[in-house]
Design an enzyme around this catalytic site. Structure first.
Site, short mmCIF file in Angstrom:
data_model
loop_
_atom_site.label_atom_id
_atom_site.label_comp_id
_atom_site.label_asym_id
_atom_site.label_seq_id
_atom_site.Cartn_x
_atom_site.Cartn_y
_atom_site.Cartn_z
CE1 TYR A 12 -3.84 -2.26 0.20
CE2 TYR A 12 -2.73 -3.28 2.08
CZ TYR A 12 -3.73 -3.29 1.12
OH TYR A 12 -4.63 -4.34 1.08
CG HIS A 34 -10.02 -1.79 -4.78
ND1 HIS A 34 -10.42 -1.92 -3.48
CD2 HIS A 34 -11.11 -2.02 -5.54
CE1 HIS A 34 -11.70 -2.24 -3.46
NE2 HIS A 34 -12.15 -2.30 -4.69
C1 DQA Z 1 -7.92 -2.49 -0.86
C2 DQA Z 1 -7.94 -3.96 -1.32
C3 DQA Z 1 -8.76 -4.81 -0.38
O1 DQA Z 1 -8.75 -6.16 -0.80
C4 DQA Z 1 -8.18 -4.76 1.02
O2 DQA Z 1 -8.99 -5.50 1.91
C5 DQA Z 1 -7.98 -3.37 1.50
C6 DQA Z 1 -7.45 -2.37 0.58
C7 DQA Z 1 -6.99 -1.64 -1.72
O3 DQA Z 1 -7.14 -0.42 -1.68
O4 DQA Z 1 -6.11 -2.17 -2.40
O5 DQA Z 1 -8.18 -3.07 2.67
O6 DQA Z 1 -9.23 -1.97 -0.96
#
Ligand code: DQA
Length: 140
Positions: free
Chosen positions: A22, A97
């Site tokens: 992330y 995402h």
């Molecule tokens: C997310 C992807 C989801 O699978 C995960 O549970 C997240 C972050 C993303 O931004 O990549 O919490 O939404």
């Protein structure tokens, strides 16, 4: 123009949560950058770890905002209630995402939200939020 970012569970930990997936930027820091980049925009940010609070926030802003940028985190893959809220409101919703969920575990490959969202931006990091803002600005 009024745009609202809604982030779901664990996204308050951006910057220290699995930075290899992330990134190392905090959302608050990124949000300040967005505010500076778009000074004329009425841009708000809400984060909650609770499904019901996300539903309530969608109901709260979803009849007045010009657009909503929604990263529902893990609820993306589980929540009929959030999908129903997205369907119920009149503001268009872009699903974002940060990571490419299709390159990850199979349980992340299904989204309850994609079918009811205006569109989806997936796997482009925090840039996805900016791209969603640009979409709404170009399509007022
Ligand atoms: C997310 C992807 C989801 O699978 C995960 O549970 C997240 C972050 C993303 O931004 O990549 O919490 O939404």
């Amino acid at each position: 123009m009024k745009l609202c970012i809604i982030n779901g569970p664990n996204l308050n930990l951006l910057g220290k949560r699995e930075p290899e997936i992330y990134g190392s930027t905090t959302f608050n820091g990124f949000f300040s950058e967005l505010k500076n980049k778009y000074p004329d925009l009425n841009l708000s940010y809400f984060q909650s770890n609770s499904e019901g609070e996300i539903v309530s926030q969608l109901q709260e802003v979803g009849f007045g905002a010009d657009g909503i940028i929604l990263n529902a985190g893990a609820y993306t893959h589980t929540s009929v209630a959030i999908a129903d809220a997205v369907s119920a409101i009149s503001s268009p919703v872009i699903e974002v995402h940060i990571s490419n969920v299709y390159a990850r575990e199979t349980f992340r490959h299904h989204s309850y939200l994609s079918a009811v969202a205006k569109g989806c931006i997936i796997g482009l990091g925090l840039d996805g939020y900016r791209l969603a803002i640009d979409y709404f600005l170009r399509n007022q």
